[in-house]
Design an enzyme around this catalytic site. Structure first.
Site, PDB file in Angstrom:
ATOM      1  N   ASN A  91     -14.764  -8.451  24.438  1.00 45.03           N
ATOM      2  CA  ASN A  91     -15.115  -8.769  25.821  1.00 45.03           C
ATOM      3  C   ASN A  91     -15.310 -10.279  25.876  1.00 45.03           C
ATOM      4  O   ASN A  91     -16.062 -10.835  25.086  1.00 45.03           O
ATOM      5  CB  ASN A  91     -16.396  -8.052  26.245  1.00 45.03           C
ATOM      6  CG  ASN A  91     -16.221  -6.549  26.255  1.00 45.03           C
ATOM      7  OD1 ASN A  91     -15.187  -6.043  26.657  1.00 45.03           O
ATOM      8  ND2 ASN A  91     -17.230  -5.830  25.797  1.00 45.03           N
ATOM      9  N   HIS A 104     -17.738 -11.468  19.419  1.00 46.50           N
ATOM     10  CA  HIS A 104     -17.914 -10.287  18.589  1.00 46.50           C
ATOM     11  C   HIS A 104     -16.828  -9.273  18.908  1.00 46.50           C
ATOM     12  O   HIS A 104     -16.358  -9.182  20.031  1.00 46.50           O
ATOM     13  CB  HIS A 104     -19.302  -9.667  18.766  1.00 46.50           C
ATOM     14  CG  HIS A 104     -19.684  -9.378  20.182  1.00 46.50           C
ATOM     15  ND1 HIS A 104     -20.043 -10.378  21.080  1.00 46.50           N
ATOM     16  CD2 HIS A 104     -19.776  -8.213  20.869  1.00 46.50           C
ATOM     17  CE1 HIS A 104     -20.333  -9.824  22.247  1.00 46.50           C
ATOM     18  NE2 HIS A 104     -20.178  -8.515  22.153  1.00 46.50           N
TER      19      HIS A 104
END
Length: 118
Positions: A91, A104
């Site tokens: 994201n 991440h």
């Protein structure tokens, strides 16, 4: 987005917040997501200070980028996810739902996953 050295992932890297580490090396750290969206939900974070995927790709060294992606592969291998498959999600930015300003990867697996794209 500016990097905030006090974000939760930076604190995990520094050992200030305990977590269930599944994998760690020079470049990355992997641990179970505390709010899982699948039976297996692991987060893999690079140890460098990068806000999102675009920042990592623009400013990370070749070693940092390759080390991060190799860590993802090592976690997939360690959890034996190749057989039945897994989803890898990044994201990037607020519209995507990124909540922590530290790049991440989400590794999702362990059963049929929701929305299929493509």
């Amino acid at each position: 987005m500016e990097y905030n050295a006090n974000n939760v992932f930076a604190k995990i890297i520094r050992g200030e917040i305990p977590t269930d580490i599944l994998y760690e090396d020079t470049y990355a750290l992997a641990f179970k997501d505390i709010n899982p969206k699948a039976p297996i939900h692991v987060l893999v974070i690079p140890k460098g200070m990068f806000t999102d995927y675009s920042d990592l790709m623009a400013h990370g060294s070749t070693e940092e980028i390759m080390g991060f992606f190799r860590a993802i592969t090592k976690v997939v291998d360690k959890l034996n996810l190749e057989k039945n498959g897994y989803r890898l999600v990044f994201n990037t930015g607020t519209d995507s739902g990124q909540e922590v300003p530290h790049v991440h990867a989400h590794i999702l697996a362990g059963g049929k996953l929701g929305i299929q794209l493509g």
